[in-house]
Design an enzyme around this catalytic site. Structure first.
Site, PDB file in Angstrom:
ATOM      1  N   LYS A 217     -33.451  11.130   9.850  1.00 34.27           N
ATOM      2  CA  LYS A 217     -33.212  12.526  10.230  1.00 34.27           C
ATOM      3  C   LYS A 217     -34.077  12.923  11.431  1.00 34.27           C
ATOM      4  CE  LYS A 217     -32.299  16.840  10.312  1.00 34.27           C
ATOM      5  NZ  LYS A 217     -31.020  17.455  10.524  1.00 34.27           N
ATOM      6  N   CYS A 271     -34.564  22.917  14.858  1.00 34.11           N
ATOM      7  CA  CYS A 271     -34.530  21.503  14.480  1.00 34.11           C
ATOM      8  C   CYS A 271     -35.021  20.623  15.604  1.00 34.11           C
ATOM      9  CB  CYS A 271     -33.103  21.128  14.112  1.00 34.11           C
ATOM     10  SG  CYS A 271     -32.387  22.281  12.936  1.00 34.11           S
TER      11      CYS A 271
END
Ligand code: SAJ
Length: 434
Positions: A217, A271
């Site tokens: 991720k 993010c």
């Protein structure tokens, strides 16, 4: 359990990821109990309404709440599967230390209601090792349960990491169709989590170990950050050399193995500008490239502010329009937005000369109060403003034809108007000056 052995699910954290995830799980027929610390969020959802903007989410939440499949509360209750989707910010220290306290707090609350046979899945973007830390925290709270990786026998519960990778603005579609990496503390944990995701994910679900899934991720977002940094550095170099960066990128991308991303006013959102720091923090001596990319993308904001200020000062009588505040195109998310920072800085410096066009905002954010800057629509901006500073590539801006902007002085940080004639230096005579 309901019907044909459908698990009951608890989704902890009902934000941008948790709420859509809870709704999609509920749509597949499973009963979902959503948990959030905010009573307002809980009440909103229980009325069948939503507190965030996301395409088609309102109808979906309304439907699953009406059918009794989704119910929210502030306390974690017993369930068969727990999905944790709480924030993982970083501390504002120099080392950008990740703050996993929300994850560990959620795990502590789950531990209190955990029973043999349950599965716990962490979805929050997390530094490598967080899923194991969560397991250790549960082990401490529940010495009566055998936990994965800590017993020779078959563990009582399964624990896995499965990051979300959905794009804001396309969350519902991507939640269903994207592939998923599912990392178990043990292979058995991964298989248990896999059988859960297969109930509502159409994309391919690939199993691995928890640490690899955590790193995957972070790597995905760091990959994008590094590539955007390359584009942003090119734009700064091109400005210095008097080149049109859009032309250079367009030509370079005709090479079959080159795909340069798009420069912009910096990288926003929660993010891409955050996750790379989790890798840097975990391996500070091995990450010069990732760290530098972060620096390049942050410095691009200041480059844009300086270039925009130069343009405003070169056109002292002009009215200015800043186009866009969102952190990216076609969404109404203004958090961590470089465009907003640029526009607010200009508003503070140049006051009522500055106008803001943001079709996705009902009103200007608080920092614009008292600056004198006004919110106007795109038509008024095209009629009344002389200098246009493009900060977001919203579709509605892109579609403005050349005829309506040919006489404007334009600083296009997103390259949405490739046909815009270059402005002669020094400042042009302004149509509406005065
Ligand atoms: N940006 C550029 N140039 C580009 C692409 C993006 O300047 O060529 C800027 C955008 O304007 C924005 C920022 O980068 O300010 C991030 O936008 P984005 O659309 O690239 O990504 P996010 O933050 O909305 O979502 C990302 C996605 N990750 C990747 O594409 C690798 C998404 O799939 C993740 O699920 C999400 O982060 C997340 O939750 O981690």
């Amino acid at each position: 359990m309901r019907g044909e052995n459908l698990p009951e699910v608890s989704v902890i954290g009902l934000g941008y990821i948790g709420l859509p995830t809870a709704a999609v799980i509920a749509r597949s027929g499973m009963t979902v109990h959503g948990v959030d610390v905010s009573q307002t969020v809980v009440d909103t959802i229980n009325r069948g309404e939503i507190h965030i903007e996301e395409v088609d989410l309102d109808g979906l939440v309304q439907g699953v709440v009406q059918r009794g499949l989704l119910r929210a509360g502030t306390e974690v209750r017993a369930a068969d599967v727990f999905v944790i989707a709480v924030p993982t910010p970083f501390h504002k220290d120099d080392a950008h230390t990740p703050d996993t306290s929300y994850v560990l707090e959620a795990a502590r609350n789950v531990a209190a209601v955990l029973k043999a046979g349950d599965t716990i899945i962490l979805e929050s973007t997390s530094p490598v090792g967080t899923t194991e830390a969560m397991r250790d925290m549960i082990a401490q709270a529940r010495p009566d349960l055998k936990l994965p990786g800590m017993t020779d026998g078959i563990p009582d519960v399964s624990i896995a990491y499965c990051p979300e990778r959905v794009l804001p603005g396309r969350i519902l579609e991507e939640l269903t169709n994207n592939d998923r990496s599912i990392g178990g503390i043990t292979p058995r944990c991964a298989r248990k989590a896999l059988s859960f995701y297969k109930r509502f994910v159409r994309g391919t679900c690939v199993t691995t170990d928890a640490r690899s899934a955590e790193m995957t991720k972070l790597v995905e977002n760091a990959y994008r950050d590094v590539n955007i940094a390359f584009a942003n550095e090119l734009s700064i170099v091109s400005d210095a050399m008097g080149l049109d960066v859009w032309e250079v990128i367009r030509l370079a991308n005709r090479h079959p193995r080159v795909n340069i991303l798009t420069p912009g006013p910096g990288v926003g959102g929660h993010c891409i500008a955050v996750d790379p720091w989790f890798i840097v923090h975990g391996a500070p001596d091995q990450t010069p490239l990732i760290r530098t990319a972060r620096g390049v993308n942050d410095s691009k904001i200041h480059h844009v502010i300086a270039s925009a200020a130069e343009l405003v000062e070169a056109n002292p009588k002009a009215r200015i329009a800043c186009l866009g505040l969102a952190f990216k195109a076609n969404i109404d998310d203004f958090r961590e937005s470089p465009a907003r920072l640029v526009a607010a800085t200009l508003a503070r410096r140049y006051g009522e000369r500055v106008n803001i066009v943001e079709p996705y905002a009902m009103e200007l954010p608080r920092e614009f109060e008292g600056t004198g800057a006004q919110q106007i629509d795109i038509d008024t901006a095209l009629e009344e403003c002389d200098v246009m500073i493009v900060l977001v590539d919203h579709e509605v801006f892109k579609s403005v034809p050349l005829a309506e902007r040919a006489d404007k002085v334009v600083y296009d940080t997103r390259g949405i108007w490739p046909d815009q004639p270059a402005v002669a230096e020094p400042a042009v005579e302004l149509r509406k000056a005065g």
